[in-house]
Design an enzyme around this catalytic site. Sequence first.
Site, PDB file in Angstrom:
ATOM      1  CG  ASP A  36      29.208  31.944  33.428  1.00 25.44           C
ATOM      2  OD1 ASP A  36      29.979  32.805  32.583  1.00 25.44           O
ATOM      3  OD2 ASP A  36      29.435  31.472  34.706  1.00 25.44           O
ATOM      4  CE  LYS A 115      37.409  29.432  34.884  1.00 25.67           C
ATOM      5  NZ  LYS A 115      37.124  30.729  35.508  1.00 25.67           N
TER       6      LYS A 115
HETATM    7  P1  NAD Z   1      37.129  32.593  32.468  1.00 26.71           P
HETATM    8  O1  NAD Z   1      37.205  33.119  33.698  1.00 26.71           O
HETATM    9  O2  NAD Z   1      35.735  31.726  32.306  1.00 26.71           O
HETATM   10  O3  NAD Z   1      38.164  31.852  32.033  1.00 26.71           O
HETATM   11  C1  NAD Z   1      39.433  32.271  31.763  1.00 26.71           C
HETATM   12  C2  NAD Z   1      40.441  32.564  32.656  1.00 26.71           C
HETATM   13  O4  NAD Z   1      40.450  31.667  33.532  1.00 26.71           O
HETATM   14  C3  NAD Z   1      41.931  32.914  32.480  1.00 26.71           C
HETATM   15  O5  NAD Z   1      41.908  34.162  31.770  1.00 26.71           O
HETATM   16  C4  NAD Z   1      42.313  32.988  33.511  1.00 26.71           C
HETATM   17  O6  NAD Z   1      42.545  34.068  34.319  1.00 26.71           O
HETATM   18  C5  NAD Z   1      41.667  32.129  34.502  1.00 26.71           C
HETATM   19  N1  NAD Z   1      41.975  30.614  35.067  1.00 26.71           N
HETATM   20  C6  NAD Z   1      41.906  30.514  36.490  1.00 26.71           C
HETATM   21  N2  NAD Z   1      42.410  29.235  36.693  1.00 26.71           N
HETATM   22  C7  NAD Z   1      42.948  28.776  35.435  1.00 26.71           C
HETATM   23  C8  NAD Z   1      43.611  27.671  35.056  1.00 26.71           C
HETATM   24  N3  NAD Z   1      44.307  26.762  36.030  1.00 26.71           N
HETATM   25  N4  NAD Z   1      44.314  27.589  33.751  1.00 26.71           N
HETATM   26  C9  NAD Z   1      44.069  28.512  32.948  1.00 26.71           C
HETATM   27  N5  NAD Z   1      43.174  29.757  33.449  1.00 26.71           N
HETATM   28  C10 NAD Z   1      42.876  29.745  34.438  1.00 26.71           C
HETATM   29  O7  NAD Z   1      37.068  33.431  31.344  1.00 26.71           O
HETATM   30  P2  NAD Z   1      37.015  35.059  31.312  1.00 26.71           P
HETATM   31  O8  NAD Z   1      36.999  35.433  29.793  1.00 26.71           O
HETATM   32  O9  NAD Z   1      38.117  35.694  31.970  1.00 26.71           O
HETATM   33  O10 NAD Z   1      35.585  35.775  31.853  1.00 26.71           O
HETATM   34  C11 NAD Z   1      34.450  35.038  31.740  1.00 26.71           C
HETATM   35  C12 NAD Z   1      33.716  34.757  32.987  1.00 26.71           C
HETATM   36  O11 NAD Z   1      34.102  36.043  33.884  1.00 26.71           O
HETATM   37  C13 NAD Z   1      32.463  34.517  32.562  1.00 26.71           C
HETATM   38  O12 NAD Z   1      32.326  33.108  32.423  1.00 26.71           O
HETATM   39  C14 NAD Z   1      31.869  35.151  34.090  1.00 26.71           C
HETATM   40  O13 NAD Z   1      31.938  34.184  35.123  1.00 26.71           O
HETATM   41  C15 NAD Z   1      32.948  36.224  34.280  1.00 26.71           C
HETATM   42  N6  NAD Z   1      32.152  37.588  33.847  1.00 26.71           N
HETATM   43  C16 NAD Z   1      31.181  37.995  34.657  1.00 26.71           C
HETATM   44  C17 NAD Z   1      30.671  39.192  34.364  1.00 26.71           C
HETATM   45  C18 NAD Z   1      29.453  39.946  35.225  1.00 26.71           C
HETATM   46  O14 NAD Z   1      29.147  40.941  35.056  1.00 26.71           O
HETATM   47  N7  NAD Z   1      29.281  39.269  36.364  1.00 26.71           N
HETATM   48  C19 NAD Z   1      31.113  39.846  33.173  1.00 26.71           C
HETATM   49  C20 NAD Z   1      32.240  39.409  32.428  1.00 26.71           C
HETATM   50  C21 NAD Z   1      32.721  38.141  32.736  1.00 26.71           C
END
Ligand code: NAD
Length: 342
Positions: A36, A115
Amino acid sequence: MSNPTEQINEIKKLINQYNHQYYVLDEPSVPDAEYDRLMQALIALEQENPTLKTTDSPSQKVGGLALKAFTQVTHQLPMLSLDNVFDLADFNSFIKRNKERLHSNKALTLCAEPKLDGLAVSLRYEKGILVQAATRGDGAIGENITENIRTIKSIPLKLIGVLETDYPEVVEVRGEVFMPKASFEQLNEQAKKRGDKIFANPRNAAAGSLRQLDSKITAKRNLAFYAYSLGFVGNLQGDELTEEFFESSHYQRLCQIKLLGLPMCPEVRLLSNENESEAFYQNILSKRAALSYEIDGTVFKVDDINQQKRLGFVARAPRWAIAYKFPAQEELTTVEDVEFQV
Ligand code: NAD
């Protein structure tokens, strides 16, 4: 460090590498907080240097890719991500931006949700029968994981409804598949006893369990599901009929989805005013450890569907929703100590 172009390229390279490890291999190598931080740095650099913002930047794309081992599903409506904020000031900017776009001074009615820390799936019901389930993938194309989804007990194979006319021919329900904390601990306990590698966190375990080629393995993993939105709703010919069957409030739609037999997170609330958001966030944060499932923040969505339509989308996320994330729990060292498994 170097000039903005070099900085941006360096960060993009790292984020692309982390995305591959996280979304494709289900094997993250850095904690989410570190990811992040990098993403925020990239967004800030791109805002300062707009000419360096390219359409293939990870800040503009939904992370993820469909594994070739699964058949691919083209989503009838794209599955987007969420933009993030990490403090109240940025949350208030989100509210201010949306009110300006709506040309409104009135309070915003919001749907407030935890979330959930799992992975997004889209469930497609035709004439009330679950016919297809897919992962988000890159937002346009996901993986067909229908057989694995069918092993999740809380997902109905048939919608509730006395008559076929109680619901449209096609209803897509979107939500999060997650692994309850107790199942996660049990799974890692068993893995330790066998001398197998353990999963880093429940999200990683859920993703690894759902993206199995053998659904018998998925069946043993005690996955759960909460619905949080609709996808395509209409007839088999492709005509959209959402308004005919569903309310114009996001919260009421979730209640309708629940009446069709799909589970909805019991913590979801309708807020009549954006000023109630911080109390919701603090309340969920205080409950976090006691909840039976992992969460990493709260999500606030403009509740009125007509307002949502007016606000629309940017490249990778809707303008009308925001993830207000909790402070990081994990540090780099703790994650590096753990071995990961798919
Ligand atoms: P995100 O997880 O920040 O947000 C989108 C996702 O949230 C949706 O696709 C859904 O799956 C989920 N979600 C959960 N509750 C929800 C709700 N009530 N309503 C709607 N959606 C909900 O975004 P992302 O694109 O899936 O992933 C990005 C995040 O994943 C990053 O911020 C990071 O935290 C993590 N990430 C980590 C790494 C790593 O190497 N550690 C790599 C990539 C992503």
